[in-house]
Motif scaffolding. Structure first.
Motif: not given
Lengths: 287, 519, 338
Positions: B423, C37-47, C223, B270-271, A285, A137, A287, C218-219, A283, C258, B273-274
């Motif tokens: 972000d 802070p926001g969440i990057d979906a790809v990174g979250l899903e990868q983790r 959150r 930045a996001p 994404g 993705p 959602i 959405t993530y 990336t 988290e 945690d990622q």
């Protein structure tokens, strides 16, 4: 009674200005038949250094200009060349000893070549770049970007204007700035071109023209850590292998010498040779 | 018992069928080397895995000669689609033997099995699949119709991703129609030799790929061999520089993938945690033995303390130990030499006044190990902020504005990769534009794909691997023919004959467009 | 005094107001929640995928299976539920594996509010009844699963269940209000329901706040809703009703963990997490355990801090457990259906 002519002493073209060589040296430009034509500045290593400083200062603005704008600026040069066509023909006839027809053909070709490269400015990225279908993705795109400062040894054979245009124009298209060592024995075209550039829209420092001895100046450019690439197209008669070895110290991108009428044939390859492919991932994404 | 003390979950070595001695792979056969054989060891135990042949200059000659014979006699005469089929076969065989290759890689290199299993080996197969499909489509490589292969490619690869670097080198070379002599790194020859077995299984014509093992002098003899047409090297900038010098004045085409000192830039939006994951992955993936590792963390000053706290917490959960354990996050350092270098540079970091923090993890008695380490209070002048450490060591610097981040990120002779965490899309794109690096990862890091070009700016080398540029690095335009004006310009001959040196039949229009467009 | 010290020293309500910098209005909540802070979906899903690839074997697996059983809210939430069905469910909760008296019991049974009396009755002396020992009774409330009813109805629903002996209330948030930005309404409702959880003796039924993450979509929303629920006083945050797909996923649960981790950093307070719906296999459950342990710490692998909302999961865990005990694969006829 004929009018007494004013013998000209030309200067270097660095940072959009026309300085004398800091060394104070000049050398004679002779016509093909051996007559004195003018004096040219004989650039030194310190002039080369100043040229690199000027070229570095100009990279940000030139590379950062829009591609459309670069194309326009380059096209404007062709317009100016066209306007001074007679002068270039005359100088070529004198320095190269060719017929007016041959000189005219050379000037025409040089102008057309400049136009051809000008048109690439906002297209070469589309041809040389790629959208990459990676398995994941991610948005992923590769684009060529200018390498930075390109030091050039201009072709030293005849065709003094066409040879110069054929190596300077492609390096400029992508947004590089240039330090070029002109044709040593036939520098008039280069000197006149610098006068054209100075009155064009090309920002100072984008093109820097040194007259003098390639054998003397090129090693300083080849080993200069702030030069990013080296076009040895006209270095065939000097110790170019040593230049390439010197360039290896900072991993410069190097184009080898070329000889003959096909030297520096117009090609997108000459543009791309002085670019770096940058690949950006992001990336995706929802959602 | 604590749940987090995961019981050992070692990947079985039973799948391996290793020999005690390995010869050189020349002309399709394993042959003895003429140099003194050397041992390859498991860096996690320091125990010998096998003895490896050592190629001397005569062996290099033999390998290059075999590659030349195979080039002129077989490979360059093959159609593109047939070359592609061999590459597809190889890709499938890699998939079939994936488990075995992964175990061998972790054994020989020290990298965690989860990385060799989930990253290295799948990418190896992907690389062969990707370039297999290119073999009969070279007209679209970007060099005009009917581009020519170069001839014999000399390829020298490093020890950090032994099999993956082999794939990066061999797959495009063969797709383009070249033959290959490849030298793996001295400490990691094993999987290249298993790969040679795969080539035998695939029935690849003898000599198309030759694998010679040895140390630096073997590699030097190979790249300096007068009968090679292409040199491709991945490794240190120092060696790359020496190679660039040695090929000066020759017609050898050169691709160099060298060192890096990548900045991973974390903005305050930045996001988070990622970003923490990305920073950890960026520097601790493969023990930091990654040329594009995010070894400099550039964090916006306003979130520095929080990021460091979170980083330390996260790093404390990393599991260091047996590379073959499926739960291992940090494996062994590849060699005693490398461990010494990491140790020296980190000692220098402390001397220069940077503040060191290392994860509190148990270090096994034997083998080469280095605990994940962060340096804070690092300034741009410190050696740990400038030199490539090539180990699990992160140097943290701060910035206040995007312009400062860009300036600091670019303030290095290297330019291989960089990371951006934010972000804000517009800022990411603008920063990506201004970073002088060949690969920019935005909100991700250390992603690789055969379709995606990889390579550096400045002293990180030149040329690209992966994607279309990676293919073009093994090709040259069709020999230039001055088009005869009287000739009909609409060529009817098929343009796609992949025979390398075949003169392009009537100059196709695209040739004239490319070569004489200014006329 | 830093903000975290401030937050830790104040009573919950005052602490929330201090964090928000004012009353829990839509605007104040929006400013706070959108500042996270926001969440990057790809990174979250990868983790999440990385955590899911841990290899839990032998003794660790045995521990994981037993731990899983002890964290299950054994659930029946059907229109067709009856006293008989609930008694059967309770029987399974008390004796998960008829062939193994050492098999741990589940944490709770989870039923609709009107089934609470049947569950309490069936549990008898095994009912935890707020003691922390035994099996708890959890009731879904607040017009579960849609939450589309007046506040009065939701509060009555809650109070009824508590009065009938529910130890835990699983409420749903008003997703419509959340998605339209009426964070204050969602907040106030949680506060009111928490109040309705109060028993006569002053103690509270534990409040699990169901976010219905599949509808939040959405993530970033998950959150923010997690923070909102915790700020409003929820004891647990729970992914889903099980009636909406997707229900619990590993990345969603990771993102909620988290938040719980960050809340703990901020206040020292420990909030529970309950993924519910869609977790059917031991393999999946173990991924969750790994994710919990490596994100918030092993301490969270206790029933007061983590639950699985599940029904079919239990039998799969039992089959795996039998395999580990006997060394051979078991079959569905060797575990009981409830």
């Amino acid at each position: 009674m004929t009018r007494l002519a004013i013998p000209k002493t030309y200067k270097l073209y660095i940072g959009g200005k026309f300085p004398r060589s800091e060394s104070g040296r000049v050398y004679e430009i002779l016509a093909k038949k051996g007559d004195f034509l003018a004096n040219a500045a004989k650039a030194s290593r310190k002039d080369a250094r100043e040229a690199v400083v000027a070229a570095r200062a100009a990279v940000g603005g030139w590379a950062g200009a829009t591609a459309y704008n670069r194309g326009q600026v380059l096209y404007r040069i062709a317009e100016l060349l066209e306007g001074r066509r007679a002068q270039f023909v005359d100088e070529i006839v004198q320095t190269e000893g060719v017929s007016v027809a041959a000189a005219s053909a050379q000037v025409d070709e040089a102008i057309d070549r400049w136009v051809w490269y000008a048109g690439w400015a906002d297209k070469y990225v589309q041809v040389a770049g790629n959208a990459n279908p990676v398995s994941g993705p991610f948005f992923n795109i590769s684009v060529p970007e200018p390498t930075g400062i390109v030091a050039i040894v201009a072709p030293q054979a005849g065709g003094s204007l066409l040879g110069l245009v054929s190596v300077v124009a492609p390096a400029l298209v992508a947004g590089n700035t240039v330090v070029v060592i002109a044709n040593e024995t036939m520098p008039l075209s280069a000197i006149s071109l610098s006068e054209v550039l100075a009155t064009s829209d090309v920002p100072g420092g984008v093109v820097n023209i040194l007259t003098g001895s390639p054998a003397e100046i090129a090693p300083w450019l080849a080993s200069h850590a702030d030069v990013n690439a080296l076009d040895l197209v006209g270095a065939g008669a000097i110790d170019w292998v040593d230049l390439q070895i010197a360039a290896a110290e900072t991993l410069k991108r190097v184009l080898p010498p070329e000889n003959g009428p096909d030297a520096a044939t117009p090609s997108i390859d000459r543009i791309v040779a002085f670019t770096e492919t940058k690949t950006v991932w992001h990336t995706k994404g929802l959602i | 018992m604590n749940f987090l003390d995961y019981a050992p979950a070692p990947e079985s070595q039973a799948i391996l069928n290793l020999r005690s001695d390995y010869g050189l792979f020349i002309d399709g056969e394993f042959v003895a080397g003429r140099g003194t054989p050397f041992q390859t060891i498991n860096p996690a135990t320091e125990k010998q895995i096998a003895m490896i042949a050592n190629a001397n200059a005569a062996d290099v000659d033999a390998a290059v000669a075999a590659a030349r014979r195979a080039y002129t006699g077989a490979w360059s005469r093959l159609s593109g689609s047939d070359r592609g089929k061999y590459l597809f076969r190889i890709a499938r065989l890699v998939q079939e033997r994936a488990r075995e290759l992964a175990v061998a890689e972790s054994l020989d290199n020290g990298k965690p099995i989860k990385e060799s299993r989930d990253v290295d080996v799948p990418l190896v197969a992907a690389w062969f699949f990707y370039y297999a499909g290119w073999a009969d489509k070279l007209d679209h490589a970007g060099l005009g119709p009917n581009p020519a292969s170069l001839g014999v490619a000399a390829q020298v690869i490093p020890w950090n991703f032994p099999l993956l670097m082999l794939a990066w080198k061999i797959a495009p070379a063969l797709a383009a129609g070249n033959t290959v002599v490849l030298k793996p790194a001295e400490t990691t020859s094993l999987t290249a030799l298993l790969f040679a077995e795969i080539l035998q299984q695939a029935d690849l014509p003898p000599g198309v790929v030759n694998i010679i093992t040895g140390a630096g002098d073997t590699g030097q003899a190979l790249v300096n061999h007068p009968d090679v047409n292409k040199v491709a090297f991945t490794g240190s900038t120092a060696v790359g520089r020496a190679i660039a010098r040695s090929v000066a004045g020759t017609d050898k085409k050169l691709t160099l993938e060298l060192g890096g000192k990548a900045a991973n830039i974390v903005f305050d939006d930045a996001p988070i945690d990622q970003a923490i994951e990305g920073v950890v992955n960026g520097i601790f993936f493969n023990q930091g033995h990654v040329c594009c590792a995010g070894s400099r963390l550039l964090v916006q000053e306003s979130i520095h303390d929080e990021v460091i706290d979170r980083l330390k917490d996260r790093i404390s959960t990393l599991r260091l130990g047996d590379p073959l354990d499926k739960n291992t996050d940090i494996g062994a350092i590849n060699s005693a030499d490398q461990l010494r270098r990491i140790t020296e540079l980190t000692a220098m970091g402390e001397q220069e006044g940077a503040e060191r923090w290392s994860a509190d993890c148990a270090i096994p008695e034997n083998g080469f190990w280095f605990a994940p380490t962060i340096f804070t209070n690092v300034s741009t002048s410190h050696r740990i902020a400038r030199d490539e450490i090539f180990g699990p060591v992160l140097s943290v610097l701060t910035f206040r504005t995007p312009a400062e981040a860009i300036a600091k990120a670019n303030n290095t002779p290297y330019g291989l990769s960089a990371g951006i965490w934010s972000d804000k899309g517009s800022r990411i794109l603008a920063v990506a534009d201004k970073l002088r690096a060949g690969v920019i990862w935005a909100n991700t890091f250390n992603r690789f794909d055969p379709a995606s070009p990889f390579g550096g700016y400045k002293e990180s080398g030149y040329g690209r691997e992966g994607g279309r540029p990676g293919l073009a690095a093994y090709l040259k335009p069709a020999p230039y023919l001055k088009p005869a004006p009287s000739r009909p310009r609409s060529g009817t001959a098929p343009a796609a004959s992949a025979t390398p040196a075949a003169p392009a039949a009537p100059a196709a229009p695209a040739v004239s467009a490319r070569k004489k467009a200014a006329k | 005094m830093t903000s975290s010290q401030l937050a830790a020293r104040l009573a919950p309500r005052d602490r929330t107001l201090a964090l928000l910098g004012g009353e829990a209005t839509d605007a104040n909540l929006r400013r706070y929640l959108h500042g996270i802070p926001g969440i990057d979906a790809v990174g979250l899903e990868q983790r999440a995928a990385d955590l899911g690839s841990r290899s839990i074997k032998t003794t660790s697996k045995k521990l994981a299976l037993d731990t899983t059983i002890g964290l299950i809210d054994l659930t029946t939430l059907e229109g067709a539920d009856t006293r008989g069905k609930v008694r059967s469910l309770v029987g399974k909760a008390l004796t998960p594996d008829a062939g193994d008296p050492d098999c741990p019991r589940v944490a709770a049974v989870c039923v609709y509010g009107d089934m609470v009396p049947h569950a309490v009755e069936a549990l008898g002396s095994a009912h935890a009844a707020g003691t922390g020992n035994g099996i708890a009774v959890a009731a879904v409330a607040t017009a579960f699963p849609s939450g589309r009813a007046s506040l009065a109805v939701k509060l009555a629903d809650t109070a009824d269940a508590v009065a009938a002996g529910a130890d835990e209330i699983d409420m749903v948030i008003d997703r419509g209000a959340f998605l339209s930005g009426h964070y204050g309404r969602v907040f106030d409702e949680i506060v009111a329901v928490k109040e309705a959880c109060r028993r006569q003796d002053g103690s509270h039924a534990h409040l699990k706040v169901i976010l219905e993450t599949g509808e939040l979509n959405t993530y970033d929303n998950v959150r923010r809703a997690s923070w909102l629920a915790i700020l409003a006083g929820g004891d647990f945050i729970k992914t889903s009703t099980g009636k909406v797909a997707p229900a619990a996923t590993l990345p969603v649960t990771l993102s909620m963990l988290e938040v719980v981790r960050d809340w703990h950093r901020l206040t020292g307070e420990k909030i529970g997490v309950k993924p519910a719906g869609g977790i059917r296999t031991s393999k999946d459950a173990i991924k969750y355990l790994v994710t919990v342990a490596e994100t918030v710490g092993e301490e969270w692998l206790q029933p007061h801090l983590f639950r699985f909302g599940a029904s079919s999961l239990l039998n799969d865990v039992l089959l795996q457990r039998q395999k580990m005990t006997t060394g051979h694969y078991s079959g569905p006829d060797y575990v009981t259906i409830d």
